[in-house]
Scaffold this active site. Structure first.
Site, short mmCIF file in Angstrom:
data_model
loop_
_atom_site.label_atom_id
_atom_site.label_comp_id
_atom_site.label_asym_id
_atom_site.label_seq_id
_atom_site.Cartn_x
_atom_site.Cartn_y
_atom_site.Cartn_z
N GLU A 147 -1.85 10.94 -8.48
CA GLU A 147 -0.55 10.33 -8.75
C GLU A 147 -0.43 10.05 -10.24
O GLU A 147 -1.34 9.47 -10.85
CB GLU A 147 -0.35 9.00 -8.00
CG GLU A 147 -0.10 9.14 -6.52
CD GLU A 147 0.18 7.83 -5.80
OE1 GLU A 147 0.68 6.88 -6.45
OE2 GLU A 147 -0.12 7.74 -4.60
N ASN A 190 -5.67 5.72 0.81
CA ASN A 190 -4.97 5.67 -0.48
C ASN A 190 -5.06 4.28 -1.08
O ASN A 190 -4.64 3.29 -0.45
CB ASN A 190 -3.49 6.03 -0.31
CG ASN A 190 -2.75 5.97 -1.64
OD1 ASN A 190 -2.98 6.81 -2.52
ND2 ASN A 190 -1.91 4.95 -1.82
N GLU A 191 -5.61 4.22 -2.29
CA GLU A 191 -5.64 3.00 -3.09
C GLU A 191 -6.09 1.75 -2.35
O GLU A 191 -5.45 0.69 -2.43
CB GLU A 191 -4.26 2.74 -3.72
CG GLU A 191 -3.86 3.79 -4.72
CD GLU A 191 -2.69 3.37 -5.60
OE1 GLU A 191 -2.02 2.38 -5.27
OE2 GLU A 191 -2.45 4.03 -6.62
N TRP A 240 3.56 12.07 -8.81
CA TRP A 240 4.17 11.14 -7.87
C TRP A 240 5.63 10.97 -8.24
O TRP A 240 5.89 10.49 -9.33
CB TRP A 240 3.46 9.79 -7.88
CG TRP A 240 3.91 8.92 -6.75
CD1 TRP A 240 4.78 7.87 -6.82
CD2 TRP A 240 3.55 9.07 -5.38
NE1 TRP A 240 4.97 7.35 -5.57
CE2 TRP A 240 4.24 8.06 -4.66
CE3 TRP A 240 2.72 9.96 -4.68
CZ2 TRP A 240 4.11 7.92 -3.28
CZ3 TRP A 240 2.60 9.81 -3.32
CH2 TRP A 240 3.29 8.80 -2.64
N ASP A 246 4.06 1.17 -0.21
CA ASP A 246 5.35 1.33 -0.90
C ASP A 246 6.21 2.40 -0.23
O ASP A 246 6.66 3.33 -0.89
CB ASP A 246 5.03 1.70 -2.36
CG ASP A 246 6.26 1.86 -3.21
OD1 ASP A 246 7.27 1.20 -2.95
OD2 ASP A 246 6.21 2.68 -4.15
N ASN A 266 -5.13 7.79 -9.06
CA ASN A 266 -3.71 7.50 -9.28
C ASN A 266 -3.61 6.65 -10.53
O ASN A 266 -4.18 5.56 -10.58
CB ASN A 266 -3.13 6.69 -8.11
CG ASN A 266 -3.05 7.48 -6.82
OD1 ASN A 266 -3.31 8.68 -6.80
ND2 ASN A 266 -2.67 6.80 -5.74
N LYS A 278 10.60 7.75 -8.30
CA LYS A 278 9.69 8.58 -9.09
C LYS A 278 9.80 10.06 -8.72
O LYS A 278 9.03 10.88 -9.22
CB LYS A 278 8.25 8.09 -8.95
CG LYS A 278 8.04 6.70 -9.58
CD LYS A 278 6.60 6.31 -9.70
CE LYS A 278 6.46 4.87 -10.17
NZ LYS A 278 6.90 3.87 -9.16
N TYR A 295 -0.99 5.24 -13.84
CA TYR A 295 0.40 5.06 -14.31
C TYR A 295 0.44 4.56 -15.75
O TYR A 295 1.24 3.69 -16.08
CB TYR A 295 1.14 4.12 -13.35
CG TYR A 295 1.43 4.79 -12.01
CD1 TYR A 295 2.58 5.54 -11.86
CD2 TYR A 295 0.54 4.70 -10.95
CE1 TYR A 295 2.86 6.19 -10.66
CE2 TYR A 295 0.81 5.34 -9.75
CZ TYR A 295 1.96 6.08 -9.61
OH TYR A 295 2.24 6.72 -8.42
#
Ligand code: GCB
Length: 596
Positions: free
Chosen positions: A504, A413-414, A549, A162, A467, A568, A469
């Site tokens: 995040e 990452n992820e 984040w 992203d 991370n 963000k 959300y």
């Protein structure tokens, strides 16, 4: 490989400035030997900078493929008899380099340095032509991965991360000299016991018989505190001034190669004497529990993209200080070495990440396009990718191992981490990291799609980095439901007995948009969202850090999930504070480490 320096035996010359620049959409430049003469039909391009936004031309912004950079430089006359090198701090994502007509280097990976000896091809006092072919293409065998899709209207680059695929020569290009016998690498590991520090060092030198390594450690006032001879050894520092969060105290280790009392080569390695250790679910710096506050960041600035800029460096750190952040993560790639040097000097703690982002076709495909791929398979992310990834880990650690600010290696990452393929892919990579640096904790950043009990990779990690959300991608606008679900998930991770850093949590926010209720995208919602998260973290002892984040809004690929980029940021892209900045400042500056 050491970063170029000016010392009594070494010199460096920056090649930053305006270079000739040309796109090569047909990929004919190599065959037509564009390196063998002045680059035709070129425009001017700034180095360092991403080329994408500089030209104000969509054909350049969205370009995918080979681009050519060229400059001319004069080798200083005083470098006669020296080793002469060309050093590129980064070329995103891969490069081939020619000096005059001779290819001197190739490098894969967009965020770590490489260099070539060029002395055989140049004469001191003479001008030389330097040509760099940069390829910004992402494939399944690059880190990060991507794919070029053949569409009816031409080739399109897709990727599963992203942020915008900025590319080019992002950092300084150096010409530099060293003596022909030289210090090639330095590894220093530090320890503390009461008021005594130790520095265990290991020097790789290309020395002639009769030359030996000598080291002198000086404090920040330039006073000698210890010395030794030999390529390996241990220095004892009584009454040490440790490096610590908020206290970027640095020693200088001068490493010399000497023969008959003459200095053959000299290199200055700055050092912070500190320890990093995990004890159960606690993260200890200098044996004191440390709680991370701060952000995941990006190297992302209007016009220059991922190009390094000193004014922005100083400004971003000033904002970190203003808001009370003690740390950040180099999401999602190794940052400029200037950033890490600055963090060292200012006592900011860094989670240092490779460019392995978007190894997750399930999530990225849905959000950013490029659907229908399986992450780990012989045709997608495979053994060849794993080799490139391993090399990226080694290059990161080789470059950054002596930075006291670096407290954790984040190797990805992820990524997809809930499948057998993930386990097979990652197990050896953790070993690569630990072989390269047995002294620092190693982890990776876990994605929401692989919650506790499903993630098969977190077992390899020393520290859990999550991370999440809740309240944004799930339970959108419903902070009560988010708080409950998030608390439950976090409690299950806490059962693993490892420290947890929330790497995040964040909510897109359009600066200037306001509402009274819980309305996503408003400044008030971002504040309420962060406060909800903080209530959750404060309930769970194993949480040893919170990194929002993101530090600032940043550019992304276009798509229906993004409005002029990812919003963000706690600061806008031009670094103006949103309401959340003041809320974070209240939490981070007024609470002590014990409260958090
Ligand atoms: C994530 C990614 C980050 C994205 C962020 C988002 O989980 O790690 O690169 O930008 O979410 O905003 O969706």
């Amino acid at each position: 490989m050491l970063r170029p320096q000016d010392t009594i035996t070494r010199e460096r010359r920056s090649l930053n400035g305006l270079w000739a620049f040309r796109l090569d959409p047909q990929r004919i430049g190599v065959q037509e030997r564009w390196f063998a003469g002045r680059l035709d039909q070129a425009r001017e391009m700034a180095v360092p900078a991403s080329f994408n936004d500089v030209a104000a031309d969509p054909a350049v912004r969205d370009y995918c493929g080979d681009v050519w950079y060229q400059t001319h430089a004069r080798i200083p006359r005083g470098w006669d008899g020296q080793r002469i090198l060309l050093h590129l701090e980064s070329a995103t994502h891969r490069a081939r380099v020619w000096v005059e007509d001779v290819e001197v280097a190739q490098h894969e990976g967009g965020y770590t340095p490489f260099e070539a000896e060029v002395g055989l091809h140049v004469a001191p006092g003479r001008q030389i032509r330097i040509t760099v072919l940069v390829d910004n293409t992402l494939t399944f065998q690059s880190i990060p991965p991507g794919i070029i899709e053949d569409t009816p209207v031409g080739k399109r680059q897709r990727y599963w991360h992203d942020f915008f695929n900025y590319a080019g020569l992002h950092r300084t290009v150096w010409l530099h000299s060293t003596p022909t016998s030289y210090v090639d690498d330095i590894t220093a590991v530090t320890d503390l016991s009461g008021s005594t520090g130790t520095v265990t060092y290991d020097v790789v030198a290309h020395a002639d018989p009769g030359q030996e390594v000598a080291v002198i450690l000086r404090d920040a006032d330039g006073q000698e505190v210890a010395r030794a001879t030999g390529a390996t050894g241990r220095l004892i520092v009584p009454e040490v001034h440790p490096w610590g969060p908020g206290d970027g105290y640095l020693y200088d280790l001068e490493v010399t190669l000497v023969a008959d009392d003459e200095t053959v080569d000299s290199y200055h390695q700055s050092l912070g004497i500190r320890t990093v250790r995990i004890d159960g679910a606690r993260f200890l710096i200098n044996d004191q529990p440390f709680y991370f506050t701060g952000f995941g960041k990006h190297e992302d600035i209007a016009v220059i993209g991922k190009g390094h800029n000193d004014a922005h460096l100083v400004h971003d750190f000033a904002l970190l200080d203003w808001i009370g952040a003690n740390s950040f993560r180099t999401s999602h790639y190794p940052y400029s070495e200037d950033v890490l040097d600055y963090a060292d000097r200012h006592g900011i703690v860094v989670i240092d990440e490779t460019a392995a982002v978007g190894l997750n076709m399930a999530i990225g495909g849905g959000v950013f396009g490029g659907q229908g791929y399986q992450t780990y398979s012989p045709d997608t992310v495979n053994a060849a990718t794993q080799q490139v990834h391993a090399q990226a880990i080694r290059e990161l650690i080789t470059r950054d191992k002596n930075h006291p600010s670096v407290a954790i290696w984040s190797i990805a990452n992820e990524p997809e981490s809930d499948t057998a393929g993930a386990e097979d892919y990652f197990r050896p990579l953790f070993e690569v990291a630990r072989d390269a640096d047995p002294t620092r904790p190693v982890g990776f950043v876990n994605v929401m799609l692989a919650p506790h009990g499903r993630c098969r990779v977190s077992a390899f990690a020393d520290v859990l980095m999550l991370n999440r959300y809740y309240g944004w991608y799930v339970n959108t606008g419903d902070l009560a439901a988010a708080e409950l679900a998030w608390t439950q998930e976090l409690q299950s991770w806490a059962g693993d007995g490892k420290p947890i850093i929330i790497t995040e949590y964040g909510a897109d926010t359009l600066a200037g948009l306001h509402a009274i209720g819980d309305e996503p995208w408003t400044e008030e919602y971002q504040v309420a969202y962060l406060e909800m998260n903080h209530r959750v973290f404060d309930r769970i002892d194993a949480v040893v850090g919170e990194q929002v984040w993101n530090f600032a809004d940043f550019a992304t690929t276009s798509g229906i999930m993004r409005v002029g980029g990812n919003k963000k940021g706690v600061f806008t892209r031009d670094r103006r504070p949103k309401a959340a900045a003041f809320a974070l400042r209240r939490r981070w500056r007024t609470q002590t480490q014990d409260d958090l």
